[in-house]
Scaffold this active site. Structure first.
Site, PDB file in Angstrom:
ATOM      1  N   GLU A 195      67.569  29.785  45.743  1.00 27.90           N
ATOM      2  CA  GLU A 195      66.940  30.538  44.645  1.00 27.90           C
ATOM      3  C   GLU A 195      65.678  31.257  45.078  1.00 27.90           C
ATOM      4  O   GLU A 195      64.584  30.955  44.587  1.00 27.90           O
ATOM      5  CB  GLU A 195      66.526  29.535  43.557  1.00 27.90           C
ATOM      6  N   PRO A 196      65.776  32.199  46.008  1.00 26.56           N
ATOM      7  CA  PRO A 196      64.550  32.881  46.433  1.00 26.56           C
ATOM      8  C   PRO A 196      63.990  33.807  45.359  1.00 26.56           C
ATOM      9  O   PRO A 196      64.752  34.502  44.670  1.00 26.56           O
ATOM     10  CB  PRO A 196      65.014  33.696  47.650  1.00 26.56           C
ATOM     11  N   ARG A 231      46.544  35.829  41.142  1.00 24.15           N
ATOM     12  CA  ARG A 231      46.764  34.868  42.233  1.00 24.15           C
ATOM     13  C   ARG A 231      45.508  34.542  43.057  1.00 24.15           C
ATOM     14  O   ARG A 231      45.292  33.378  43.382  1.00 24.15           O
ATOM     15  CB  ARG A 231      47.915  35.337  43.125  1.00 24.15           C
ATOM     16  N   CYS A 259      35.614  40.522  33.121  1.00 32.22           N
ATOM     17  CA  CYS A 259      34.351  39.863  32.843  1.00 32.22           C
ATOM     18  C   CYS A 259      34.454  38.387  33.220  1.00 32.22           C
ATOM     19  O   CYS A 259      34.609  37.508  32.363  1.00 32.22           O
ATOM     20  CB  CYS A 259      34.038  40.024  31.362  1.00 32.22           C
ATOM     21  N   TYR A 309      54.879  37.549  41.533  1.00 36.73           N
ATOM     22  CA  TYR A 309      53.929  36.853  40.651  1.00 36.73           C
ATOM     23  C   TYR A 309      52.653  37.659  40.412  1.00 36.73           C
ATOM     24  O   TYR A 309      51.578  37.087  40.226  1.00 36.73           O
ATOM     25  CB  TYR A 309      53.606  35.450  41.210  1.00 36.73           C
TER      26      TYR A 309
HETATM   27  N1  LLP Z   1      63.585  28.010  41.609  1.00 37.56           N
HETATM   28  C1  LLP Z   1      62.808  27.278  40.815  1.00 37.56           C
HETATM   29  C2  LLP Z   1      63.402  26.235  40.003  1.00 37.56           C
HETATM   30  C3  LLP Z   1      61.433  27.526  40.756  1.00 37.56           C
HETATM   31  O1  LLP Z   1      60.673  26.774  39.966  1.00 37.56           O
HETATM   32  C4  LLP Z   1      60.878  28.570  41.514  1.00 37.56           C
HETATM   33  C5  LLP Z   1      59.453  28.873  41.444  1.00 37.56           C
HETATM   34  C6  LLP Z   1      61.734  29.332  42.330  1.00 37.56           C
HETATM   35  C7  LLP Z   1      63.091  29.017  42.364  1.00 37.56           C
HETATM   36  C8  LLP Z   1      61.262  30.485  43.173  1.00 37.56           C
HETATM   37  O2  LLP Z   1      60.318  30.126  44.096  1.00 37.56           O
HETATM   38  P1  LLP Z   1      59.822  31.224  45.166  1.00 37.56           P
HETATM   39  O3  LLP Z   1      60.979  31.538  46.079  1.00 37.56           O
HETATM   40  O4  LLP Z   1      59.403  32.419  44.428  1.00 37.56           O
HETATM   41  O5  LLP Z   1      58.701  30.563  45.856  1.00 37.56           O
HETATM   42  N2  LLP Z   1      53.082  31.537  40.388  1.00 37.56           N
HETATM   43  C9  LLP Z   1      53.143  30.904  41.703  1.00 37.56           C
HETATM   44  C10 LLP Z   1      54.542  30.510  42.078  1.00 37.56           C
HETATM   45  C11 LLP Z   1      55.184  29.597  41.078  1.00 37.56           C
HETATM   46  C12 LLP Z   1      56.610  29.315  41.453  1.00 37.56           C
HETATM   47  C13 LLP Z   1      57.290  28.513  40.400  1.00 37.56           C
HETATM   48  N3  LLP Z   1      58.651  28.263  40.665  1.00 37.56           N
HETATM   49  C14 LLP Z   1      52.524  31.868  42.713  1.00 37.56           C
HETATM   50  O6  LLP Z   1      52.113  32.949  42.343  1.00 37.56           O
HETATM   51  O7  LLP Z   1      52.436  31.541  43.888  1.00 37.56           O
END
Ligand code: LLP
Length: 415
Positions: free
Chosen positions: A275-276, A314, A345, A374
């Site tokens: 799940e990228p 972020r 602010c 994000y």
């Molecule tokens: N699958 C599930 C169940 C997840 O909870 C997530 C991310 C992903 C896949 C995708 O993960 P990725 O490949 O994007 O790392 N807001 C944070 C990241 C939170 C990710 C939450 N879940 C940031 O800006 O770093």
């Protein structure tokens, strides 16, 4: 500084700033890499785009062109997918607190898979689906207790995590699986885990695979677990301090480890899913800002920009680091160290704490790199900053995929 064959300052002039820009060919390249390399002679393989990283109709159409499945975590993300005409049979609905209304919405939309996060949610699904014409596949989100090296807010699989069933309490999992299995409209297909984000070490996935396969086998007498979803978390390249990960090598490591582990359990697992999110969209994205005032303090030289934590939280939330250039000055020698601060602010509204740049002048266009994940999806209206426009650029042509919000849009719901 060109993005998708267009100059950054031309894009800024045409669409205004702050502006989120995606190099569409880079998005396509990543989607092609994941879908080509995540293939195996031993398993059915599925690449699910985690749309929380950047969810909008055009992005969903794009991932659909590459045959990807879609991860949504809310009614809003699902609604966007439905509006984009996405085939909901390929949707995986995640989340630790899907509301009864969201579960109903998912069933009515024909969502193919619901990832069950806790026993109460499982009971609600059974209650809603029983006696209806709906059918759904279910994965159980388990929490394998692996802590990948990443910021504490984005670690999701430690034992006390709010997500998933902890493997510490197996009895709870057994009971939930039995409850789900007893419902004829539910097919308990597999196990899911997501161990965190911005993960550079393949070892974390190897450990995860070992735990997941062993546990799938342990459940054998209760349910025919035949699929394992390993979540996302593959790292993106933000600054020179990061390693560049290779999609090909990650996919190979994952699939080879899965093959080895599957031998141990007599080939029980037939399908592997990943799940990228970030690794598909981050590096294709750029945020463009216009530089406003320059300010010198005893220890810092600030360049202020016309956005900030409202379009990219972020740095403030995770101390995330970014690289940037000034459009048209990429090849000039750097002469000062700047702090790039947003206009919100809030003292913490610093986009880049320290960066060496050539002389920065009011009116310059600052291009922040690797902002595609994000950023827009976590944007807010703090200080009533309107949301930026989002533009896709490909082969020298730009198209707006999300319009810039106007002040009228922003207050349109206010009585
Ligand atoms: N699958 C599930 C169940 C997840 O909870 C997530 C991310 C992903 C896949 C995708 O993960 P990725 O490949 O994007 O790392 N807001 C944070 C990241 C939170 C990710 C939450 N879940 C940031 O800006 O770093």
């Amino acid at each position: 500084m060109e993005i998708g064959g267009m100059k950054a300052d031309v894009l800024a002039k045409q669409y205004g700033t702050p502006l989120a820009v995606y190099d569409e060919n880079r998005l396509r390249d990543r989607l092609r890499e994941f879908t080509e390399y995540f293939r195996s002679g031993s398993f059915e393989t599925t690449v699910i785009y985690a749309s929380k990283a950047f969810n909008c109709k055009e992005m969903i159409r794009l991932i659909s062109d590459y045959g990807c499945s879609l991860d949504v975590v809310s009614g809003g993300e699902l609604y966007t997918a439905v509006s984009a005409g996405y085939d909901c049979a390929k949707v995986f609905f995640h989340g630790n607190n899907k509301t009864p209304a969201e579960i109903r919405m998912a069933l009515e939309a024909g969502v193919g898979t619901i990832v069950i996060d806790n026993p109460m949610e499982a009971a609600e699904l059974v209650k809603q689906i029983h006696g209806t014409d709906h059918k759904v596949n279910v994965f159980l989100r388990v929490n394998p207790g692996i802590e990948a090296h990443t910021h504490k807010y984005i670690v999701t699989a430690h034992v006390d995590s709010k997500f998933g069933f902890s493997l510490v309490d197996k009895e709870e999992i057994f009971e939930t699986v039995k409850m789900l299995k007893a419902e004829e409209n539910i097919d308990v297909e597999g196990l899911h885990a997501h161990i965190g984000s911005q993960i550079f070490e393949d070892k974390a996935y190897e450990e995860l695979i070992r735990k997941m396969f062993a546990f799938a086998h342990e459940l054998k007498n209760i349910a025919e677990i035949r699929s394992v979803n390993l979540g996302g978390g593959f790292a993106a390249y933000y600054t020179a301090a990061d390693k560049r990960i290779s999609v090909r090598s990650i996919c190979r490591t994952i699939l080879e480890t899965c093959e080895e582990e599957n031998e141990e359990i007599d080939g029980q697992i037939k399908r592997i899913l990943i799940e990228p999110g970030r690794s598909i969209v981050a590096e294709a994205g750029y945020n463009l800002y216009t530089v406003g005032w320059i300010k010198k303090t005893p220890n810092r030289l600030y360049a202020f920009v016309d956005g900030g934590m409202s379009d990219n939280i972020r740095p403030a939330l995770y101390q995330a680091k970014y690289d940037a250039v000034i459009a048209g000055k990429e090849y000039l020698p750097t002469i000062h160290t700047y702090t790039i601060a947003g206009k919100c602010c809030e003292s913490g509204d610093i986009l880049i704490d320290s960066i060496d740049l050539p002389e920065v002048k009011t009116g310059d266009i600052l291009v922040m790199k690797t902002t595609g994940a994000y950023g827009y999806s976590m944007a807010s209206h703090y200080n009533k900053q309107a949301l930026p426009a989002v533009v896709f650029v490909r082969d020298g042509e730009a198209r707006e995929v999300i319009e810039r919000e106007t002040y009228e849009h922003m207050i349109s719901l206010e009585k």
